[in-house]
Write a protein that holds these residues in place. Structure first.
Motif, mmCIF file in Angstrom:
data_model
loop_
_atom_site.group_PDB
_atom_site.id
_atom_site.type_symbol
_atom_site.label_atom_id
_atom_site.label_comp_id
_atom_site.label_asym_id
_atom_site.label_seq_id
_atom_site.Cartn_x
_atom_site.Cartn_y
_atom_site.Cartn_z
ATOM 1 N N MET A 154 68.274 -8.842 25.789
ATOM 2 C CA MET A 154 66.690 -8.614 26.993
ATOM 3 C C MET A 154 67.187 -9.649 27.905
ATOM 4 N N PHE B 95 58.927 -6.331 20.581
ATOM 5 C CA PHE B 95 58.986 -5.661 21.941
ATOM 6 C C PHE B 95 60.393 -5.375 22.477
ATOM 7 N N TYR C 44 59.998 -1.875 24.790
ATOM 8 C CA TYR C 44 58.897 -2.034 25.564
ATOM 9 C C TYR C 44 59.993 -2.784 26.113
ATOM 10 N N THR D 80 63.284 -2.311 29.556
ATOM 11 C CA THR D 80 63.450 -1.725 30.613
ATOM 12 C C THR D 80 65.041 -1.946 30.783
#
Lengths: 333, 333
Positions: free
Chosen positions: A250, A277, A280, A282
């Motif tokens: 991330m 996450f 979630y 991008t």
DNA sequence: CTGTTAGCGCATTCAC
DNA sequence: GTGAATGCGCTAACAG
């Protein structure tokens, strides 16, 4: 002194039913055969009084508590939460309770907590113990029955863990299958066992694919480590990045976006762990899921086997499942 | 039959030290004053045998287990994990153990688990119980001592919770202070108490600031709800969006980015809860942190007060702390 | 000061 | 089949 209502005892029930307390005990446990009508009287008296046998007294005389202890290094760690949940529910399904002990990453506390909680329970599950192999080897025999989670095979206790080597290999193969021939691994802590497992997987992949090149750079295990590695990653010319874990992935994703480098068009990024996450980010992160809940359930199974006299499997290793999402794509032409 | 080594009992120690078992009990508990030399002999014998009093036997006679139970609706929920962690560590610091029970969101299981675990412990903490007010009111008196977390004031038990109303008001005021005069609230579940608290905060803010306009649109509580509301948000003309929680805010952030709408230049976005990854979104999310660990610690304090004979405060409400990050900025001119 | 006794509440021998 | 003892391991009155 007036006897406070309190909880009714077996004697109260016996009194009310006009029988001896041993008879009450018999019907409550369905042991010996008791006269039908008498049994009914006892049951009636018990329910009228709202009687339930005192678990403590039973534990003392029976020598078992219907409870097991779980020692974890950090209750706030999502990995352990999942394990704890799976363990707790599986144990509950078999009528067992779970006592938790959080060592708060204090290695010295582990043996203390394990020993102490063991005395009030029927067995203990050590979750990813941080102590040395020697300390662990010395401790385990004193804890029987005991189960170890996420720690390489131990002599004196069944172990359940995830097969990180195979799992990581699966991630590598996924990228290779999408045409990637030059990858880069963002390594975790140098001496950690989990880092070693990933490197072993890398070696396996290189051996299997002669045309595969996998660079490696020291990185770390958190978000900032990942973002800090962005320049090195883009400079490497690799078409795919294998992060030590999702946090690192991330961080990398974020720093790459800042530099205008598109994922997965310019470079593919894969994480590891499937933290909540990961879906979630991008784009959503391709990663590999360690089935924490299953791990916990298996640990309970191994404990239950010992509790019921059987022998648990010496070791069970679950293979995490690959979750392909948007952060990985075909290698750029 | 040969006596298996097993755990040494108090009798073994007494025998070895050549004293009566009550003397051993005395020195182990430091109760009455015992002859110095004799006490030393006992201590020696105890340590040579590795003796520790059987906690079960002690519990039976003392009437206390040094253990409390915590019933949670879902161990996998990050909110409860934080609470559990804070509770567990605080209790451990006072020498207490924690038994956990996960109701897995099965409302009917709650009273059963609470009652059952209560019998093996000295008290129980109900964490965000889902049962009806009536059921709860009927259950609490049977559980004493008991503490309730995150559920509006109860008559028969101390309650610890977060003051969501004040907390949300703080978020609104933050935006107002940055010049925003037109906001939009992405509402959570219509009938939930937490949604009502946020709406109350909105009403408070409107009353305090005559020039403030706050629109409201039904939304939801998850990531997808947030992303689905993006068009409505941008169409509203509001300069700031107040999401029901961080998940909704993250979904909104993501959909806004897809549409080329810049945050916070074009619109500010605020979440609520400070979930672990709120700091990793792009831009990092402004939110309000409910101090889960503190909640747990306070719950333990309330329990401890009852355990030690005192009276716990009827209700304590912690105010979440505002965390200003990159997703909120001055209102666009 | 120390040893003897009596339970804590229950399951389980043993006689009846 | 049922009731009367015995004891799980320990603490707390009770005597000495």
């Amino acid at each position: 002194m007036a006897k406070t209502p309190g909880k009714p005892t077996i004697t109260d029930v016996a009194h009310r039913a006009g029988v001896s307390l041993s008879t009450v005990s018999r019907v409550m446990n369905g042991n010996a055969t008791v006269d039908a009508e008498m049994a009914e009287r006892v049951r009636a008296a018990a329910s009228e009084l709202g009687y339930t046998a005192n678990p403590l007294a039973r534990s003392l005389v029976l020598g078992r508590t219907q409870t097991i202890a779980v020692v974890v290094p950090d209750l706030a760690n999502p990995t352990f939460q999942e394990i704890l949940r799976g363990l707790s529910r599986a144990a509950a399904a078999d009528g067992y309770h779970v006592l938790i002990a959080d060592s708060a990453e204090q290695v010295a506390e582990e043996p203390v907590l394990a020993t102490e909680t063991r005395r009030r329970t029927d067995g203990v599950v050590l979750c990813a113990p941080r102590m040395t192999d020697d300390d662990l080897a010395a401790l385990l025999p004193t804890l029987t029955p005991v189960v170890v989670i996420n720690r390489p095979a131990q002599a004196s206790a069944p172990v359940v863990g995830a097969d990180y080597r195979t799992a990581f290999r699966t991630v590598v193969d996924h990228l290779y299958g999408r045409g990637h021939r030059h990858l880069i691994y963002l390594a975790g802590l140098e001496r950690s066992a989990s880092n070693a497992a990933r490197r072993a997987a890398l070696a396996d992949a290189r051996a299997a694919h002669a045309d595969l090149v996998v660079d490696e750079i020291p990185c770390g295990v958190d978000f900032d480590s990942g973002s800090g590695a962005a320049d090195a990653v883009s400079a490497s010319g690799a078409t795919g990045a294998l992060a030590f874990n999702d946090l690192v992935a991330m961080g990398l994703l974020s720093a790459l976006a800042d530099r205008g480098i598109r994922v997965p068009q310019d470079i593919s990024v894969a994480g590891f762990d499937d933290i909540p996450f990961a879906q979630y980010t991008t784009p959503p992160l391709t990663t590999s899921a360690v089935p924490g809940g299953d791990l916990g359930a298996r640990a309970w199974a191994a404990m239950k086997a010992q509790l019921t006299g059987g022998e648990a499997d010496a070791a069970v290793a679950l293979t995490p499942r690959l979750l392909v999402r948007g952060s990985t794509g075909p290698a750029p032409a």
